[in-house]
Write a protein that holds these residues in place. Structure first.
Motif, PDB file in Angstrom:
ATOM      1  N   HIS A  61      11.728   7.218  -1.334  1.00 53.18           N
ATOM      2  CA  HIS A  61      11.386   6.000  -0.453  1.00 53.18           C
ATOM      3  C   HIS A  61       9.994   6.073  -0.161  1.00 53.18           C
ATOM      4  N   LEU A  62       9.636   7.490   0.296  1.00 57.56           N
ATOM      5  CA  LEU A  62       8.063   7.745   0.753  1.00 57.56           C
ATOM      6  C   LEU A  62       7.038   7.652  -0.450  1.00 57.56           C
ATOM      7  N   GLU A  64       7.631   5.801  -3.128  1.00 57.82           N
ATOM      8  CA  GLU A  64       7.476   4.223  -3.529  1.00 57.82           C
ATOM      9  C   GLU A  64       6.634   3.623  -2.730  1.00 57.82           C
ATOM     10  N   GLU A  65       6.751   3.944  -1.105  1.00 63.45           N
ATOM     11  CA  GLU A  65       5.696   3.326  -0.335  1.00 63.45           C
ATOM     12  C   GLU A  65       4.505   3.823  -0.559  1.00 63.45           C
ATOM     13  N   GLU A  68       3.190   1.657  -3.394  1.00 70.42           N
ATOM     14  CA  GLU A  68       2.768   0.100  -2.900  1.00 70.42           C
ATOM     15  C   GLU A  68       1.734  -0.007  -2.085  1.00 70.42           C
ATOM     16  N   LEU A  69       1.333   1.103  -1.284  1.00 66.59           N
ATOM     17  CA  LEU A  69      -0.003   0.999  -0.717  1.00 66.59           C
ATOM     18  C   LEU A  69      -0.984   1.044  -1.680  1.00 66.59           C
TER      19      LEU A  69
END
Length: 284
Positions: A61-62, A64-65, A68-69
């Motif tokens: 999840h990190l 993926e974040e 996205e950033l």
């Protein structure tokens, strides 16, 4: 083939001057004007590969974040570029330029400009990029790379735009500067402006013959030029002449076989432009 005045727009303090100089040149040359903003991936803060960090590989999840950033940063950079291009276009229209075009490209600045070179008559760019905060900061590395790579005249701007009235051509009798004289004789860029021919060296018969040739070549094209032979070191004598005579724009050859050549391929380029405090038109 129609060739354009091409102006590089970025977020630096030189962007407004680049826009204004490009408008001035476009109108003087009766050439179309295009603004370009290059999204150089190498200069953008991007997503680092952190999958090898302790414990991070399992935290999908990190990652993926972070991805996205990175995507958001790219979108913001593109949008910022579009806003700057739109503002430059509006400013050019207000200055009387008909239908200025805008381009946004991805990739390296130098490679992009080389690709567009066949359609470029004159390139206009700021002395440094948006990474520099000061208007008189160190010469951006991209400027020297562009000068080396392109074979078109390049106008390097600095400070605020002021329509030039007095132009100085640094002349040394080399094939490059002779070609520069012939280019100026054919170009409408400096029509009606006060032109100074300056040769740095001893007042010898040979130097006098060289500068007389340049003066006569321009006179045949209807351009009256002041001719001067001044002693001293090139990197000191030219800026001093510029200051003493209120020169608004300096013109030099990019590659010659004299000490002027050293100014544009070595570290003294920075000192030359900084000490002159005026834009520099580099002829190729």
């Amino acid at each position: 083939m129609t060739t354009n005045v091409l102006a590089c727009i970025d977020g630096s303090s030189h962007a407004t001057a680049v826009c204004d100089w490009a408008c001035w040149a476009s109108q003087r040359l009766a050439a179309p004007l295009s603004f370009i903003h290059v999204l150089d991936k190498a200069r953008q803060p991007g997503l680092a590969d952190l999958s090898g960090s302790i414990g991070l590989g399992s935290q999908e999840h990190l990652l993926e974040e972070l991805a996205e950033l990175d995507e958001k940063r790219g979108k913001l950079a593109r949008e910022q570029g579009r806003i700057m291009l739109a503002a430059a276009r509006e400013r050019a229209i207000d200055d009387g330029v008909a239908e200025p075009a805008t381009l946004q490209r991805h990739g390296g600045l130098v490679d992009t400009l080389v690709e567009l070179e066949p359609d470029t008559r004159l390139l206009v760019l700021g002395r440094h990029g948006e990474e520099s905060a000061s208007a008189y900061a160190h010469l951006g590395s991209h400027v020297e790379q562009v000068i080396r790579a392109l074979h078109r005249p390049i106008l390097v701007t600095q400070g605020e735009f002021k329509a030039p009235q007095r132009i100085m051509l640094a002349f040394d009798g080399s094939a490059t500067t002779r070609k520069g004289v012939e280019m100026l004789a054919k170009s409408p860029l400096f029509n009606g402006l006060e032109l100074h021919l300056v040769l740095v060296g001893a007042d010898t018969d040979d130097n006098r013959e060289q500068i007389n040739w340049a003066q006569n070549t321009l006179a045949q094209a209807g351009i009256q030029a002041h001719a001067a032979i001044v002693p001293g070191e090139v990197d000191k004598a030219l800026p001093q002449y510029q200051q003493d005579n209120g020169i608004d724009l300096m013109v030099m050859g990019a590659y010659g076989h004299s000490r002027i050549r050293q100014l544009l391929v070595g570290s003294t380029t920075t000192a030359m432009i900084r000490s002159a405090r005026v834009p520099l038109l580099v002829l190729r």
